[in-house]
Write a protein that holds these residues in place. Structure first.
Motif, PDB file in Angstrom:
ATOM      1  N   ARG A  55       0.819  -1.205   0.000  1.00  0.00           N
ATOM      2  CA  ARG A  55       0.000   0.000   0.000  1.00  0.00           C
ATOM      3  C   ARG A  55       0.857   1.261   0.000  1.00  0.00           C
ATOM      4  O   ARG A  55       0.705   2.146  -0.834  1.00  0.00           O
ATOM      5  CB  ARG A  55      -0.908  -0.002   1.230  1.00  0.00           C
ATOM      6  N   SER A  62       2.831   5.755  -7.244  1.00  0.00           N
ATOM      7  CA  SER A  62       1.814   6.311  -8.133  1.00  0.00           C
ATOM      8  C   SER A  62       1.725   7.821  -7.943  1.00  0.00           C
ATOM      9  O   SER A  62       1.429   8.546  -8.889  1.00  0.00           O
ATOM     10  CB  SER A  62       0.470   5.618  -7.951  1.00  0.00           C
ATOM     11  N   ARG A 269      -6.527  -4.364   7.291  1.00  0.00           N
ATOM     12  CA  ARG A 269      -7.327  -4.884   8.401  1.00  0.00           C
ATOM     13  C   ARG A 269      -7.239  -6.394   8.364  1.00  0.00           C
ATOM     14  O   ARG A 269      -6.949  -6.976   7.313  1.00  0.00           O
ATOM     15  CB  ARG A 269      -8.780  -4.462   8.224  1.00  0.00           C
ATOM     16  N   PHE A 286     -11.261   3.271   2.363  1.00  0.00           N
ATOM     17  CA  PHE A 286     -10.640   3.186   1.036  1.00  0.00           C
ATOM     18  C   PHE A 286     -10.462   4.582   0.422  1.00  0.00           C
ATOM     19  O   PHE A 286      -9.510   4.820  -0.308  1.00  0.00           O
ATOM     20  CB  PHE A 286     -11.403   2.223   0.119  1.00  0.00           C
ATOM     21  N   VAL A 289      -7.189   5.686   1.628  1.00  0.00           N
ATOM     22  CA  VAL A 289      -6.061   5.206   0.811  1.00  0.00           C
ATOM     23  C   VAL A 289      -5.807   6.177  -0.337  1.00  0.00           C
ATOM     24  O   VAL A 289      -4.670   6.564  -0.610  1.00  0.00           O
ATOM     25  CB  VAL A 289      -6.358   3.798   0.239  1.00  0.00           C
ATOM     26  N   LYS A 290      -6.883   6.581  -0.989  1.00  0.00           N
ATOM     27  CA  LYS A 290      -6.753   7.483  -2.127  1.00  0.00           C
ATOM     28  C   LYS A 290      -6.202   8.836  -1.664  1.00  0.00           C
ATOM     29  O   LYS A 290      -5.339   9.424  -2.328  1.00  0.00           O
ATOM     30  CB  LYS A 290      -8.108   7.653  -2.812  1.00  0.00           C
TER      31      LYS A 290
ATOM     32  N   LEU C  48      -0.285  -7.374 -10.197  1.00  0.00           N
ATOM     33  CA  LEU C  48      -0.286  -8.032  -8.879  1.00  0.00           C
ATOM     34  C   LEU C  48       0.061  -9.495  -9.086  1.00  0.00           C
ATOM     35  O   LEU C  48      -0.812 -10.311  -9.399  1.00  0.00           O
ATOM     36  CB  LEU C  48      -1.656  -7.879  -8.220  1.00  0.00           C
ATOM     37  N   GLU C  86      -3.530  -9.742   4.391  1.00  0.00           N
ATOM     38  CA  GLU C  86      -4.569  -8.955   3.720  1.00  0.00           C
ATOM     39  C   GLU C  86      -5.266  -9.807   2.674  1.00  0.00           C
ATOM     40  O   GLU C  86      -4.639 -10.586   1.957  1.00  0.00           O
ATOM     41  CB  GLU C  86      -3.964  -7.716   3.066  1.00  0.00           C
ATOM     42  N   ASP C  90      -9.392  -6.801  -0.337  1.00  0.00           N
ATOM     43  CA  ASP C  90      -8.885  -5.533   0.201  1.00  0.00           C
ATOM     44  C   ASP C  90      -7.706  -5.015  -0.611  1.00  0.00           C
ATOM     45  O   ASP C  90      -7.593  -3.813  -0.863  1.00  0.00           O
ATOM     46  CB  ASP C  90      -8.479  -5.695   1.675  1.00  0.00           C
ATOM     47  N   ARG C  93      -9.091  -3.487  -3.758  1.00  0.00           N
ATOM     48  CA  ARG C  93      -9.733  -2.195  -3.520  1.00  0.00           C
ATOM     49  C   ARG C  93      -8.707  -1.102  -3.222  1.00  0.00           C
ATOM     50  O   ARG C  93      -8.890   0.056  -3.567  1.00  0.00           O
ATOM     51  CB  ARG C  93     -10.740  -2.309  -2.374  1.00  0.00           C
ATOM     52  N   THR C  94      -7.632  -1.490  -2.563  1.00  0.00           N
ATOM     53  CA  THR C  94      -6.555  -0.543  -2.307  1.00  0.00           C
ATOM     54  C   THR C  94      -5.902  -0.113  -3.610  1.00  0.00           C
ATOM     55  O   THR C  94      -5.710   1.072  -3.876  1.00  0.00           O
ATOM     56  CB  THR C  94      -5.501  -1.211  -1.398  1.00  0.00           C
ATOM     57  N   VAL C  95      -5.590  -1.116  -4.424  1.00  0.00           N
ATOM     58  CA  VAL C  95      -4.885  -0.859  -5.679  1.00  0.00           C
ATOM     59  C   VAL C  95      -5.744  -0.014  -6.620  1.00  0.00           C
ATOM     60  O   VAL C  95      -5.243   0.795  -7.387  1.00  0.00           O
ATOM     61  CB  VAL C  95      -4.482  -2.198  -6.315  1.00  0.00           C
ATOM     62  N   GLU C  96      -7.051  -0.198  -6.528  1.00  0.00           N
ATOM     63  CA  GLU C  96      -7.974   0.611  -7.327  1.00  0.00           C
ATOM     64  C   GLU C  96      -7.764   2.115  -7.079  1.00  0.00           C
ATOM     65  O   GLU C  96      -8.063   2.943  -7.938  1.00  0.00           O
ATOM     66  CB  GLU C  96      -9.415   0.212  -6.976  1.00  0.00           C
ATOM     67  N   CYS C  97      -7.278   2.451  -5.892  1.00  0.00           N
ATOM     68  CA  CYS C  97      -7.018   3.865  -5.579  1.00  0.00           C
ATOM     69  C   CYS C  97      -5.828   4.417  -6.361  1.00  0.00           C
ATOM     70  O   CYS C  97      -5.636   5.626  -6.438  1.00  0.00           O
ATOM     71  CB  CYS C  97      -6.749   4.045  -4.097  1.00  0.00           C
ATOM     72  N   PHE C  98      -5.004   3.537  -6.896  1.00  0.00           N
ATOM     73  CA  PHE C  98      -3.745   3.975  -7.513  1.00  0.00           C
ATOM     74  C   PHE C  98      -3.708   3.715  -9.022  1.00  0.00           C
ATOM     75  O   PHE C  98      -2.923   4.343  -9.725  1.00  0.00           O
ATOM     76  CB  PHE C  98      -2.563   3.230  -6.885  1.00  0.00           C
TER      77      PHE C  98
END
Lengths: 361, 361, 361
Positions: A55, A62, A269, A286, A289-290, C48, C86, C90, C93-98
């Motif tokens: 993360r 990024s 988590r 989430f 995170v962004k 990933l 993890e 999750d 969803r984390t990676v989706e932020c980047f």
């Protein structure tokens, strides 16, 4: 404004107004991403991850890529020259030949400090053992601000492991600067907020309430910051299992929460927030995170612009203890780093190690 | 000029004039970095590191990034298809489908040779076991040139493990081409410069002096090249500990050195140069790292422009021994590579393996 | 056309016309690479790889780089947060932020499905255990098309392990859609094509011949698809050794082949194709690697343009079995993923797990 220091090693390196500037910049990046797409063209970040953290590493990488820069890095100790016994200082100086800014994560406390004192380029602490992780706190602050539109008059619940959780300590120390902040510390007795945090709050007259019951605090909270309770903290496993459920956030517990509660978690988590909560619009983790990416973009911009390039802190030699003293903290970078001078700074109650902040004994 | 060969496998692949051209180009890159920022746009380097080396990998990757190119790569064997038993030849041919140039580091001698003979794109040897590491030598040469402004009439001290250190052998073979070079070989008797290096110098009438004492050579030196003495080289640990200190460079030893001495080290160091020396302006080893990037930029440019795309060296089949002979060097790539034809080239005293240069027995 | 689904999880997600569109686009990319160099500017792919695969990862990464995009990623489990427990959900969803698109490879079946159901961005399955690997099939199809200039009236030989080889099953299911396809299944009895593939062919009246002898099929073939026979499949090692040679492709066996045979292999090979065959112009397996990059470029473009952003498949809740059933397949992602709801879809002969397709027991 200028970032005062060339590095970000801990959240206290930043003044309130510097934090405000970072948040303002991050908000502008969120609003106008195209404006920043070439901002760091021809700049390189080195991500030195002596300990894996997908993360945090992805967030830094990024961030730099979205600013038009590039990346070199390693993501675990098996990939780097650690095995050959190279010191953090030498690695940092080597990397300085290739990159414009460093993000370092290390399993030892004070590693980022060692890197920062050895190079002229900015160093960002991306986590040094259980010690500091300031960009997490910045991500938390940006999240609170974007979700609540203010830092003032917020009631913030911190739940879980308050004794060892570095993110909660940093968040308290950052939020206590704002008007009208009130804290709920929700934890088992064994994992209570440490004395020094409590004392600091009392000295500033910040309202704070300790409780063992999440349900008790819930209706009051504007922000709920969840953390994990690690099984390893308990010698008595029966006690662990009994307690665990109390601190798991699920839909029934949220019934008594405010409509505009902001639920946060530093992630990853394990099971401290039930998956069913993810669909709740109040679940902000989430989005958090962004926000981490956006605040790191702001930080990279500000640090690369910083004009104060002074290396950290060894300002007054008279403050240091005789170098015969050795730090006894086994988690301190001084326990493994070759050729590192032990340095201690005079504190109220004796000397503390400049790398890991532990008291000299 | 053209680089004669498509690959750089060992420093001897380059003529003196080719080395001069590389250094001229590197100096221009240092002076005018903006001129080269898009030079390798749409080009990709593949960094195939079967053995971790942060410094070398970062150097190649940042070289390509600073030329506007991009990178694909792996940085340790755990990340790649080695575990599945893929040969270096097949990996190289696969990677050729994705990249324009390859930098390969491998724990076996001759691995880069195998890659080079199997692909049409340039291959750079980034270290193959204890065998060759030509870009280190190029970085060393650029450093000598930028620090001393000439290659001529230099007195060069090489200190430490001269028996096993590949970088010192390559440096001697490169520097002996220049007028007025004089060598001091400073090492314990057990780790003396090998016979074949000495013979080559004698054949060319190059002045060279052997000594066990760093202090003795110090006042004469224009360049001091330090290397590490590895504990493993000594069966007698008492002897190792006694000797070790003699070859550690510290401030007292530098008192008798020239004002414009250039101190070099291939890095990583362990303790063979005291940290206090880093502050001395004569310490050039971190500038040497930076030069490593610039010379690699020059090399990438030249190799991508090379018009000679002939694969290396299997020019005269009659030179080869019957293929029933197997190389007995356990560090040779032929000891693990599937489907590799054993090849031996006729040398003065018998046959030697084309991959690792060891004598056939 | 639009890609119907936001993700590519298995080859059956694509209609024949969608595959045709991808191949047409890939051919245009091959012809006019410059046209696409900025096509994905400001886009990021996250690779990933919970399991290393140099070839597939490099293929995705260089595909994105050649489209002007960038990459974040990890290439083995030691680098990522798996160790911290993890979940795939999750992490996705984390990676989706980047990132804008995900390529995921995992050792458990159904992992890509879990990722896809948890994010809004496209997910490409880059291999989930022995389950699906649709971009390999796309690469195979592009190779057949570019080598044979048609998909019609081809006689295709599949040789080796037809029982466990996922690539051959997918290729059969893709090629059976075209007119005049005829199959030769060449394998030892123990490793015959599974019943369900044979039945599917019989239902469509597709000609297919089973044989144990490669030589027998050779003269008829337009395409020969080789796969590896793994030693582990045999309890009787004597039998393995006896059989092995029969299925090794070498020059003598190719004497009876058509002049325009197209030889394919998903790679990595061990020894099932002799190195001598590489020089034969009919050997298409390294061109197949290159096609893999081009088809992935086409796929990335199409998925990023897709307007249907519906998450996969949980369309009719009534189709699901009571959640008390647990999938018993130890290779299923549900065997390790925290907080994953077991889901079963009604099939003709009972329920099957929605993640790994195994029958519920």
């Amino acid at each position: 404004m200028d970032i005062m220091k060339k590095d970000l090693l801990e959240i206290c390196n930043l003044s309130t107004s510097e934090i405000d500037d970072l948040i303002t910049l991050a908000k502008d990046i969120i609003k106008n991403p195209d404006k920043y797409r070439e901002h760091c063209k021809n700049k390189k970040i080195a991500t030195l991850f002596y300990e894996p953290s997908t993360r945090t590493r992805f967030s830094f990488e990024s961030a730099m890529l979205d600013l038009g820069g590039t990346v070199v890095g390693f993501s675990s100790p098996t990939e780097c020259s650690v095995a050959k016994g190279e010191s953090v200082a030498d690695t940092a100086r080597t990397v300085e030949c290739f990159a414009d800014i460093i993000a370092i994560r290390h399993f030892k406390e004070g590693a980022a400090y060692v890197a920062a004192t050895n190079v002229d380029i900015p160093v960002i602490n991306a986590g040094d053992g259980g010690h500091h992780h300031p960009t997490q706190t910045l991500a938390d602050l940006l999240t609170i601000y974007t979700e609540k539109k203010t830092f003032e008059n917020l009631t913030i619940g911190l739940c879980g492991d308050l004794k060892y959780g570095r993110t909660v300590h940093s968040l308290v120390s950052a939020m206590k600067r704002y008007k009208g902040t009130k804290f709920y510390f929700i934890s088992p007795t064994k994992l209570k907020m440490p004395e020094h945090v409590m004392t600091a709050l009392e000295n500033c007259n910040i309202e704070h309430i300790e409780t063992a019951y999440l349900e008790e605090a819930m209706p009051e909270l504007d922000v709920l910051y969840m953390t994990r309770i690690q099984r390893e903290r308990f010698s008595n496993q029966a006690e662990y299992i009994k307690l665990k459920g109390t601190y798991i956030l699920d839909s029934p517990k949220l019934e008594f929460a405010k409509e505009d509660l902001c639920i946060m978690h530093p992630l990853p988590r394990v099971d401290e927030i039930a998956v069913e909560v993810d669909a709740d619009p109040r679940a902000a983790y989430f989005r958090q995170v962004k926000n981490g990416k956006f605040i790191r973009m702001a930080l990279i911009i500000k640090l690369l612009e910083a004009t104060n390039t002074e290396r950290p802190y060894i300002t007054d030699a008279t403050e240091f203890a005789p170098t015969v003293i050795k730090c006894r903290n086994t988690r301190c970078i001084s326990s493994i780093e070759q050729g590192l001078t032990p340095l201690f700074i005079k504190a109220k109650t004796g000397y503390r190690c400049i790398y890991c902040d532990c008291k000299a004994r």
